[in-house]
Enzyme design. Sequence first.
Site, PDB file in Angstrom:
ATOM      1  N   ASP A 192       0.314  10.418   8.149  1.00  0.00           N
ATOM      2  CA  ASP A 192       0.163  11.515   9.097  1.00  0.00           C
ATOM      3  C   ASP A 192       0.790  12.749   8.444  1.00  0.00           C
ATOM      4  O   ASP A 192       1.517  12.628   7.439  1.00  0.00           O
ATOM      5  CB  ASP A 192       0.859  11.148  10.400  1.00  0.00           C
ATOM      6  N   ASP A 194       2.244  15.908  10.455  1.00  0.00           N
ATOM      7  CA  ASP A 194       3.376  16.450  11.216  1.00  0.00           C
ATOM      8  C   ASP A 194       4.473  15.414  11.399  1.00  0.00           C
ATOM      9  O   ASP A 194       4.233  14.296  11.862  1.00  0.00           O
ATOM     10  CB  ASP A 194       2.893  16.935  12.591  1.00  0.00           C
ATOM     11  N   ASP A 480       4.797   9.219  12.629  1.00  0.00           N
ATOM     12  CA  ASP A 480       5.995   9.375  13.456  1.00  0.00           C
ATOM     13  C   ASP A 480       5.752   8.969  14.894  1.00  0.00           C
ATOM     14  O   ASP A 480       6.698   8.659  15.615  1.00  0.00           O
ATOM     15  CB  ASP A 480       6.475  10.836  13.419  1.00  0.00           C
TER      16      ASP A 480
END
Length: 629
Positions: A192, A194, A480
């Site tokens: 990912d 961010d 995250d």
Amino acid sequence: MPKKHTQSTKTRKRKGKDLDQIVDDLRPEKAAKLLNQPVDLEVAGDAQFYCIECNRYFVDETTLSGHRRTKVHKRRLKQLEVPPYTVAEAEAAGGVGVYDRDRFLGPSKLSKKKPAFDSGIEMRRSYQLTRLYRSFSTTTSDTGRRIGELSAAYTAAKTAVETFPSLSKVDPRAVFANNELNLGHIDVYGFDYDYTLAVYTRSLNQLIYDLAMNRLITYFKYPEQLRNIPYDITWAVRGLHFDAKKCVLLKLDAFSQIQRGTVYRGKVALPDEMVRKMYKGFSVSYDQIDPMYNRNPERETSLRQLIDLFTLPWVGLLTTATEYFDTHKIDFDPQSLFQDVEVAVQSVHLSGEMYSAVTSDLPQYVHKNPGLKEFLERLHNNGKVLFMITNSPYSFMNTGMHYMLGPDWREYFKYIVVLARKPKFFNGSAPFRLYNEVDDSLSYEKVTQLQPGFIYAGGNMQELAEKAAFDGRGVLFFGDHIYTDLADPMLKLGWHTGAIVPELAREIRTQNTDNYRSLVCWLETLTSLIEKFQDAAQGDPAVERVLQEWIKERSLLRTETKNMFNPQFGSIFRTYHNMTYFSRRLMRLSDVYTSRLPNMLKYGLDHTFYPRRYPLPHEPHSPIGTDIF
């Protein structure tokens, strides 16, 4: 004529054991057997009253207690404080090597060295506490004596904890395993963007809060005075649940139990008794939390978990608005408040306001994430396939990657997908579209294959796995967000997953402090004292008052250890004694987790991560704490 005295040539049997044998008996595994011997009618006291230090049996508890007060017994304890002779010591004393008194006998009175931990002495303390408990439980008439024995047990336990050796500290930059994972079997690495590749500063939370608050005031006509209320970035932790019906923030453990002292309406902590009435106890049903347990699919779950780092500003907005409305006695609908905050925060992303603000001042909002480039280079140079899936637009992501890695960052990635719309990307069927970075447009032509070096938008997980030929190959995906990044890749495709948890390093540093570790050790030991003595103390008000003092101290210790992480909600990983709801999902949906991606540089590409063995309540534990008795 007197009889001439002659020395007997008969071999006499020496009574008792040598000191080194007794020290060996004091080892926990041996001492446990000696202190719990089966009944033997041929031995004094049926072998139930044994002094392990003196290797003697006694007829009853009273005789044994009297023996322990004698000089003979105390002299033996003094002798046992000196470590027994060893082969190495004998050789050193005989000239082989160097004889160091502090090394073999322990520091002298003049030495400034701290005495080494002696497991035998600690076992004796545990043993002495066991005897104190047995004596206490069989003595019912003498209140003064019982209180004295409680005091002795408390003091002995406190001393044992204070002299217990410090546990090794945990590396805040380590990688921790929930499942066994062999990196040698991983051919493909996915990421990912961010909070995984890009790590943001706390300034981003303030930015999102300010932009969303402006939308609440401008578009939803919330009071202008809300702008004047400062946002405390550190007030909350993520992973909390918001009850949209009762308008409270609360923290749940892995078993849906509400942690006491962590229920807030606005910034006002609700008393436990009020919480008990609100929820008819401290338990929350699963259908209020998880949609899969909801029998009515049309009804939304009433408790919404704020699980990713982007939701921390949500907590600030909900808290600020609730506090203001309650203070000014303004009647409002909690569900409408939650919906308005949700739309306002999402609009900050969709409108591009946040992206524009971040790219205009990258040093304020984006960490350089040292080591990221080295990690990606190592993977790329060793023939690993790298891909990225992000919900962010290409221009925003490209600016951040250029800032962190330089203009050639795209050389590391074979496949790049932007505007993925996770979690729909993992459970939907949207087609891939070719992205044109020159004019920021999407092609209408059908994508029949994924070509390296191109940028794609949209798409879905199943098609990515097929067109990129990931099937049957080891894939490790890092993200995250426990749900949108990790759940479906693990559960639907069988990919391995790695969770990036930035708060982890900060919490480990707190756990590594001497103050925290000593508090936790004493808390566990004090809890054991209370548990062991509570039944035997019933019926004697004076003795029960002593136990109540212990219970009060335990409560203060629990609060103090919680406050070391966050005064309102404590750690994001645990409640007082259980893992949190957040931790439960983290353990279930990630094979490994760490605070930042470059931590993987500590391990080779063939490294195997092994999960630690968690002791169950019915399994053996450490000698200090729950099993000190």
